[in-house]
Design a protein around this motif. Sequence first.
Motif, mmCIF file in Angstrom:
data_model
loop_
_atom_site.group_PDB
_atom_site.id
_atom_site.type_symbol
_atom_site.label_atom_id
_atom_site.label_comp_id
_atom_site.label_asym_id
_atom_site.label_seq_id
_atom_site.Cartn_x
_atom_site.Cartn_y
_atom_site.Cartn_z
ATOM 1 N N GLN A 97 -15.736 -24.491 -29.566
ATOM 2 C CA GLN A 97 -14.405 -23.937 -29.823
ATOM 3 C C GLN A 97 -14.180 -23.607 -31.298
ATOM 4 O O GLN A 97 -13.232 -22.905 -31.655
ATOM 5 C CB GLN A 97 -13.325 -24.919 -29.349
ATOM 6 C CG GLN A 97 -13.393 -25.239 -27.866
ATOM 7 C CD GLN A 97 -13.502 -23.988 -27.012
ATOM 8 O OE1 GLN A 97 -12.668 -23.090 -27.082
ATOM 9 N NE2 GLN A 97 -14.540 -23.910 -26.200
ATOM 10 N N MET A 100 -13.599 -19.891 -32.135
ATOM 11 C CA MET A 100 -12.370 -19.122 -31.958
ATOM 12 C C MET A 100 -11.686 -18.782 -33.283
ATOM 13 O O MET A 100 -11.323 -17.618 -33.502
ATOM 14 C CB MET A 100 -11.413 -19.865 -31.026
ATOM 15 C CG MET A 100 -10.391 -18.935 -30.389
ATOM 16 S SD MET A 100 -9.352 -19.767 -29.166
ATOM 17 C CE MET A 100 -10.590 -20.404 -28.077
ATOM 18 N N LEU A 126 -6.846 -26.662 -32.150
ATOM 19 C CA LEU A 126 -8.126 -26.531 -31.474
ATOM 20 C C LEU A 126 -9.265 -27.115 -32.312
ATOM 21 O O LEU A 126 -10.108 -27.862 -31.804
ATOM 22 C CB LEU A 126 -8.369 -25.053 -31.176
ATOM 23 C CG LEU A 126 -9.527 -24.678 -30.268
ATOM 24 C CD1 LEU A 126 -9.132 -23.484 -29.421
ATOM 25 C CD2 LEU A 126 -10.748 -24.352 -31.095
ATOM 26 N N SER A 256 -12.788 -20.228 -24.059
ATOM 27 C CA SER A 256 -12.247 -21.544 -24.402
ATOM 28 C C SER A 256 -12.139 -22.456 -23.185
ATOM 29 O O SER A 256 -12.035 -23.679 -23.339
ATOM 30 C CB SER A 256 -10.874 -21.397 -25.064
ATOM 31 O OG SER A 256 -9.964 -20.750 -24.190
ATOM 32 N N VAL A 291 -7.871 -29.261 -27.367
ATOM 33 C CA VAL A 291 -8.385 -27.898 -27.178
ATOM 34 C C VAL A 291 -7.468 -27.110 -26.249
ATOM 35 O O VAL A 291 -7.135 -25.947 -26.509
ATOM 36 C CB VAL A 291 -9.824 -27.939 -26.617
ATOM 37 C CG1 VAL A 291 -10.246 -26.564 -26.092
ATOM 38 C CG2 VAL A 291 -10.793 -28.393 -27.696
ATOM 39 N N ILE A 295 -5.385 -23.752 -27.055
ATOM 40 C CA ILE A 295 -5.560 -22.532 -26.256
ATOM 41 C C ILE A 295 -4.202 -21.977 -25.825
ATOM 42 O O ILE A 295 -3.939 -20.773 -25.918
ATOM 43 C CB ILE A 295 -6.430 -22.821 -25.020
ATOM 44 C CG1 ILE A 295 -7.862 -23.148 -25.441
ATOM 45 C CG2 ILE A 295 -6.429 -21.625 -24.069
ATOM 46 C CD1 ILE A 295 -8.698 -23.711 -24.319
#
Length: 325
Positions: A97, A100, A126, A256, A291, A295
């Motif tokens: 992650q 991202m 995240l 994700s 996470v 998201i």
Amino acid sequence: MPVLLLLFSTTLVWALMLVSNRIALTSFAVDAYAMTCWQLVFGGMALVLLAPGRRIPWRQFALPINWAYGFLRVLTGVSWTASLLYISAPESGILSQTGMPMAALAAAFILGRAPGRSEWFGHAILISGALWLAWHLPGGFANPAVLLMLASEVTAISSSVLAELHPDNQVKDTWAHLRFTGVLLLITASVFLIAPPVVEFISPVAIPYISTDGLFGTETLIAGLMIGILFRGPAMVLTLRSIKIAGVEKYILSTSILPFVLLGLEMLAAKFDLTPTPTHDSVFWISSLLVMIGIIQITASKHRHAAKTKRIAATANTPATQSTT
């Protein structure tokens, strides 16, 4: 295919491939490096030969951008697969992650698509989830998997940016796009064959299996054939299509959910004794929760930012506005 379905399908196929890799690594006598190479060869050949009677795009084998893409994909694949020697597939999904916020930075400074301000708050949440998991791994931040997954994400985002900018990824002819994808896979396989000394030199940690010594092992060949045709080829087709249609940042956002898809698939594989039974503690679940919150925040921010941009564009195009200009 609707964009959301395309993005989800891409993530699902990648998850199936990663779990299949872990099954091959933990249950069969396969050579990890050689197996990955054969996946690319068989997956690429299947895509190139999928449209009989059509001309093979030989010119694409000579384009530097394709070889640059192939080299980056080699580094991505080697790093992620190597991390599976130290952590489970779902844990690797959590650490992935970190890609991202990298994608958001690439979109802002390279592709000219700056995210909304509130989106960065989601990225911070995240990243905190990934850091929480990394901190609690054996050895903490010095665990080889942390550096390997960081290297994997840096190269993955770099290759994704190249894919979005690549002119051959913009073609509308489906067969031509399949062949283009096949060429990229074959080029990547070629880099795999010549890259071991280079990969060993630039790798952040020692990767014990980087060698082509086991290239012709029976189980390695069979695993490469099956995973390459069933998952590696389709995953690359869907990835390039997703990047083309949705853009790098939305594609990365869709991945994700990968840790949660991987978790379900790995638990299913464990029921058939194909992989060790995953035993995730509270650290994993706290990381997963962070996470997921990140998201949700990023998705909501993107929605608000898109709606605001649309309103501004609509206002600028109204007759009253145009008459005053």
